[in-house]
Write a protein that holds these residues in place. Structure first.
Motif, PDB file in Angstrom:
ATOM      1  N   UNK A   1      -4.689   5.142 -14.580  1.00 60.40           N
ATOM      2  CA  UNK A   1      -4.533   4.181 -15.866  1.00 60.40           C
ATOM      3  C   UNK A   1      -3.215   3.153 -15.313  1.00 60.40           C
ATOM      4  N   UNK A   2      -3.014   3.016 -13.996  1.00 58.69           N
ATOM      5  CA  UNK A   2      -1.805   1.993 -13.751  1.00 58.69           C
ATOM      6  C   UNK A   2      -2.162   0.497 -13.797  1.00 58.69           C
ATOM      7  N   UNK A   3      -1.446  -0.226 -14.563  1.00 53.96           N
ATOM      8  CA  UNK A   3      -1.531  -1.589 -14.817  1.00 53.96           C
ATOM      9  C   UNK A   3      -0.352  -2.383 -14.861  1.00 53.96           C
ATOM     10  N   UNK A   4      -0.650  -3.745 -14.840  1.00 54.97           N
ATOM     11  CA  UNK A   4       0.505  -4.580 -15.036  1.00 54.97           C
ATOM     12  C   UNK A   4       1.198  -5.020 -13.709  1.00 54.97           C
ATOM     13  N   UNK A   5       0.819  -4.294 -12.497  1.00 61.72           N
ATOM     14  CA  UNK A   5       1.318  -4.713 -11.142  1.00 61.72           C
ATOM     15  C   UNK A   5       0.146  -5.308 -10.225  1.00 61.72           C
ATOM     16  N   UNK A   6       0.314  -6.558  -9.613  1.00 64.92           N
ATOM     17  CA  UNK A   6      -0.731  -6.960  -8.921  1.00 64.92           C
ATOM     18  C   UNK A   6      -0.685  -6.585  -7.537  1.00 64.92           C
ATOM     19  N   UNK A   7      -1.848  -6.360  -6.827  1.00 62.73           N
ATOM     20  CA  UNK A   7      -1.503  -5.892  -5.435  1.00 62.73           C
ATOM     21  C   UNK A   7      -1.821  -7.251  -4.446  1.00 62.73           C
ATOM     22  N   UNK A   8      -0.980  -7.203  -3.409  1.00 67.53           N
ATOM     23  CA  UNK A   8      -0.896  -8.615  -2.469  1.00 67.53           C
ATOM     24  C   UNK A   8      -2.173  -9.287  -2.452  1.00 67.53           C
ATOM     25  N   UNK A   9      -3.114  -8.463  -1.852  1.00 70.38           N
ATOM     26  CA  UNK A   9      -4.509  -9.137  -1.840  1.00 70.38           C
ATOM     27  C   UNK A   9      -5.147  -9.765  -3.009  1.00 70.38           C
ATOM     28  N   UNK A  10      -4.829  -9.126  -4.126  1.00 71.42           N
ATOM     29  CA  UNK A  10      -5.690  -9.728  -5.351  1.00 71.42           C
ATOM     30  C   UNK A  10      -5.002 -11.012  -5.624  1.00 71.42           C
TER      31      UNK A  10
ATOM     32  N   UNK B   1       0.910  -1.107   0.009  1.00 72.67           N
ATOM     33  CA  UNK B   1      -0.024  -0.090  -0.062  1.00 72.67           C
ATOM     34  C   UNK B   1       0.852   1.115   0.180  1.00 72.67           C
ATOM     35  N   UNK B   2       2.156   1.160   0.716  1.00 67.19           N
ATOM     36  CA  UNK B   2       2.852   2.399   0.474  1.00 67.19           C
ATOM     37  C   UNK B   2       3.346   2.662  -0.617  1.00 67.19           C
TER      38      UNK B   2
END
Length: 200
Positions: A159-168, A71-72
């Protein structure tokens, strides 16, 4: 790796060694040079600092190393956007889900203000759709719901794409324990399955 090393003012080989031994260290196995490169590419692309845990390594159930943004890191991405002009967080009324003796909000909404837009870009997540039976969600359900909402709002607003977040990623892996996907395919498939990650 050279570009990332230049940001920190160190030699590439020394940075690679430091990342393997500290930020991207895995107690259940060594990280390969290819996996380290994938992590470095994402960190460099979005200006994230692995030494501050803005991006880190996550080993999924199939043993593959994934670069995940905390999140940081997401907040840093948001604050660096030239059109960013602030945000507001709103929680909905309490619903039927109870943690301990306290009722939890039904939803959380994040409104991101951008220069040039009269109205903010809003995104809402419903607790019943994203809650996971894990330690962080059980201990801090409101915080986790806010983080989940904030991350998705940042995606849509900028429009940020291509990086997963941990929860997902954890949610998807929990539903697909036997699926093996190399990192080189992750960016493409993440976009294709983004809504599935959120709503599953």
């Amino acid at each position: 790796m050279g570009q990332l090393a230049a940001r920190f003012g160190v030699e590439p080989n020394k940075l690679a060694k430091a990342l393997k031994q500290t930020c991207f260290r895995q107690t259940d196995g060594e990280i390969s040079s290819e996996e380290l490169l994938a992590l470095a590419v994402v960190a460099n692309e979005y200006g994230l600092n692995p030494f501050l845990k803005e991006i880190y390594a996550f080993r999924n159930k199939n043993g593959a190393i994934m670069p995940l943004v905390s999140i940081d890191g997401w907040l840093k991405i948001m604050h660096r956007q030239p059109t960013f002009r602030g945000f507001e967080t709103t929680f909905g009324p309490d619903g039927s889900m109870v943690m301990g003796k306290e009722a939890l909000p039904q939803w959380c909404e994040v409104a991101i203000k951008k220069e040039g837009l009269d109205l903010p870009i809003k995104h809402r997540e419903y607790l019943s759709e994203v809650f996971m039976d894990t330690g962080p969600w059980k201990k801090h359900p409101r915080r986790m719901l806010e983080h989940k909402t904030m991350i998705q709002a940042i995606r849509y607003a900028f429009g940020v794409s291509g990086i997963p977040d941990e929860d997902a990623e954890r949610r998807w892996m929990s539903h697909s324990p036997n699926r093996q996907i190399p990192y080189r395919q992750m960016n493409r498939r993440f976009e294709e399955r983004k809504l599935l990650f959120i709503l599953s």
